[in-house]
Enzyme design. Structure first.
Site, short mmCIF file in Angstrom:
data_model
loop_
_atom_site.label_atom_id
_atom_site.label_comp_id
_atom_site.label_asym_id
_atom_site.label_seq_id
_atom_site.Cartn_x
_atom_site.Cartn_y
_atom_site.Cartn_z
N LEU A 177 14.07 -1.41 -3.29
CA LEU A 177 13.42 -1.80 -4.55
C LEU A 177 13.66 -3.28 -4.85
O LEU A 177 14.07 -3.64 -5.96
CB LEU A 177 13.90 -0.91 -5.69
CG LEU A 177 13.19 0.43 -5.91
CD1 LEU A 177 11.71 0.22 -6.20
CD2 LEU A 177 13.37 1.36 -4.73
N TYR A 192 18.00 10.74 0.07
CA TYR A 192 17.13 11.09 1.20
C TYR A 192 16.74 12.56 1.20
O TYR A 192 15.63 12.92 1.61
CB TYR A 192 17.79 10.70 2.51
CG TYR A 192 17.72 9.21 2.78
CD1 TYR A 192 16.63 8.66 3.45
CD2 TYR A 192 18.71 8.36 2.33
CE1 TYR A 192 16.54 7.29 3.67
CE2 TYR A 192 18.64 6.99 2.54
CZ TYR A 192 17.54 6.46 3.21
OH TYR A 192 17.46 5.11 3.41
N ARG A 228 10.21 -15.18 9.41
CA ARG A 228 10.51 -13.75 9.27
C ARG A 228 11.47 -13.26 10.35
O ARG A 228 12.21 -12.30 10.15
CB ARG A 228 9.22 -12.93 9.31
CG ARG A 228 8.21 -13.31 8.24
CD ARG A 228 6.88 -12.61 8.48
NE ARG A 228 5.84 -12.99 7.54
CZ ARG A 228 5.02 -14.03 7.71
NH1 ARG A 228 5.15 -14.79 8.78
NH2 ARG A 228 4.10 -14.30 6.82
N ILE A 254 7.11 -1.97 5.98
CA ILE A 254 6.76 -3.32 5.55
C ILE A 254 7.82 -4.33 5.99
O ILE A 254 7.52 -5.50 6.23
CB ILE A 254 6.65 -3.38 4.00
CG1 ILE A 254 5.66 -2.34 3.47
CG2 ILE A 254 6.24 -4.77 3.54
CD1 ILE A 254 5.62 -2.26 1.96
N SER A 255 9.07 -3.90 6.10
CA SER A 255 10.21 -4.79 6.34
C SER A 255 9.97 -5.70 7.54
O SER A 255 9.46 -5.27 8.58
CB SER A 255 11.47 -3.97 6.57
OG SER A 255 11.66 -3.04 5.54
N THR A 260 2.54 -2.44 8.64
CA THR A 260 1.42 -3.12 7.98
C THR A 260 0.81 -4.22 8.85
O THR A 260 -0.34 -4.61 8.64
CB THR A 260 1.87 -3.72 6.63
OG1 THR A 260 3.08 -4.47 6.82
CG2 THR A 260 2.11 -2.62 5.61
N ARG A 279 -6.37 -12.53 4.48
CA ARG A 279 -6.33 -13.99 4.31
C ARG A 279 -7.45 -14.65 5.12
O ARG A 279 -8.13 -15.56 4.63
CB ARG A 279 -4.98 -14.54 4.78
CG ARG A 279 -3.80 -14.18 3.90
CD ARG A 279 -2.52 -14.77 4.48
NE ARG A 279 -1.36 -14.38 3.68
CZ ARG A 279 -0.21 -13.96 4.19
NH1 ARG A 279 -0.06 -13.87 5.50
NH2 ARG A 279 0.80 -13.64 3.40
N HIS A 304 2.62 -10.24 13.10
CA HIS A 304 2.63 -10.62 11.69
C HIS A 304 3.53 -11.84 11.57
O HIS A 304 4.75 -11.72 11.44
CB HIS A 304 3.16 -9.48 10.83
CG HIS A 304 3.33 -9.84 9.38
ND1 HIS A 304 2.31 -10.37 8.62
CD2 HIS A 304 4.41 -9.75 8.55
CE1 HIS A 304 2.75 -10.59 7.39
NE2 HIS A 304 4.01 -10.23 7.33
N THR A 307 7.02 -13.39 -1.16
CA THR A 307 5.64 -12.92 -1.19
C THR A 307 5.68 -11.42 -1.45
O THR A 307 6.46 -10.70 -0.82
CB THR A 307 4.90 -13.18 0.15
OG1 THR A 307 5.61 -12.54 1.22
CG2 THR A 307 4.84 -14.67 0.44
#
Length: 310
Positions: A9, A65, A89, A119-120, A143, A151, A175, A228
């Site tokens: 989170l 979990y 990244r 996403i990480s 993703t 973009r 990515h 972001t």
């Protein structure tokens, strides 16, 4: 109704919660973070909006979990802290290697059914590591370059002064700095770029310049905001909605690779998804320059994987 779990989170995970709450697809959302007070605080904050007429009444709570046993979707946004002075990244790879494998191990103990959206960052390498855990590969979705694709379409549309939804284009590969805009497939509402430029009397587009800034524009956001989160959250919401409604959408996503002889890796390709997860990756025909760039992206991701495992 369905159940969603969000793990991590931070800025991204919290934005995903905000956006997904508005989809009205879930009756329950479970929040998991190693900072239990943050998870419970975000749950409470989002619950407080449910007195508004435009917000559905959803059970949102912090959990563990074991609460994910009957989850339909699990979003993984957990990450070690990002250096605000460096947007590379891949610097997160070593720390996130342990985080992602630990999270996937705990998920695999309680379910084999949920679609996991990862996403990480660096997301391609993290998808590879997630697949080292005993979990159905077709249910692990990164993703990938879905955000770069948005973009890319937006930058092209800005040049031509048209709606981005009229731009048919996508990005594959990594990515990050090895994202590959597939110019050989770009069309404007079915028209090749040369035809559209002639018919619309618009100036020729500078392909090399746009290719060079696909990743740079994300760094503009990073260095100005410090992170972001808005656009990648929209990507995640789009994927959840597409899968939940079984829309059989094709979009560039990351999963394990075997195409073009580039095996034992993970990179983004146009991918068909349905309610069960990944249906098919499309090994599209590329021109020679795009093939060369994809091999470079694959080798870069493989090097990141190797470095993270040390």
């Amino acid at each position: 109704m369905s159940k969603l779990g969000i793990i991590g989170l931070g800025k991204v995970g919290t934005q995903v919660l905000t956006d997904v709450q508005q989809l009205n697809l879930f009756s329950e959302i479970i929040l998991i973070d190693d900072r239990a007070d943050v998870a419970s605080g975000e749950a409470l904050d989002h619950i407080h909006s449910q007195g508004l007429i435009n917000t559905a009444h959803i059970k949102i709570r912090s959990g563990v979990y074991q609460d994910l046993t009957d989850a339909d979707f699990i979003v993984i946004a957990a990450s070690e802290a990002t250096d605000k002075n460096n947007g590379d990244r891949t610097l997160l790879a070593q720390g996130n290697h342990d985080i992602i494998k630990g999270i996937m191990s705990q998920i695999a103990e309680v379910t084999q059914e949920a679609v996991v959206i990862l996403i990480s960052n660096p997301v391609d390498s993290m998808v590879y590591f997630a697949n080292q855990i005993d979990y159905p590969a077709h249910k692990i979705i990164g993703t990938g370059t879905a955000l770069e694709t948005s973009r890319f379409k937006t930058i092209i549309a800005d040049h031509y002064q048209i709606d981005p939804n009229n731009v048919e284009a996508f990005v594959i590969g990594e990515h990050g700095q090895h994202a590959i805009p597939v110019w050989s497939k770009v069309h404007i509402h079915g028209m090749e770029l040369s035809e559209f430029e002639a018919l619309s009397d618009r100036p020729a587009i500078d392909k090399s310049h746009i290719s060079s800034i696909i990743n740079e524009v994300s760094m503009d956001v990073f260095y100005q905001k410090g992170w972001t989160n808005a656009a990648i959250s929209k990507v995640t919401s789009f994927l959840i909605q597409s899968i939940a409604l079984d829309q059989r959408t094709i979009t560039p996503l990351t999963s394990l690779s075997s195409e073009y002889g580039l095996e034992d890796g993970a990179f983004s390709l146009p991918t068909l998804i349905d309610k069960k997860g990944i249906v098919q990756r499309f090994a599209i025909t590329l021109d020679k320059e795009e093939e060369r760039e994809l091999k470079e992206a694959y080798e870069y991701i493989r090097q990141t994987i190797h470095t993270a495992q040390q």
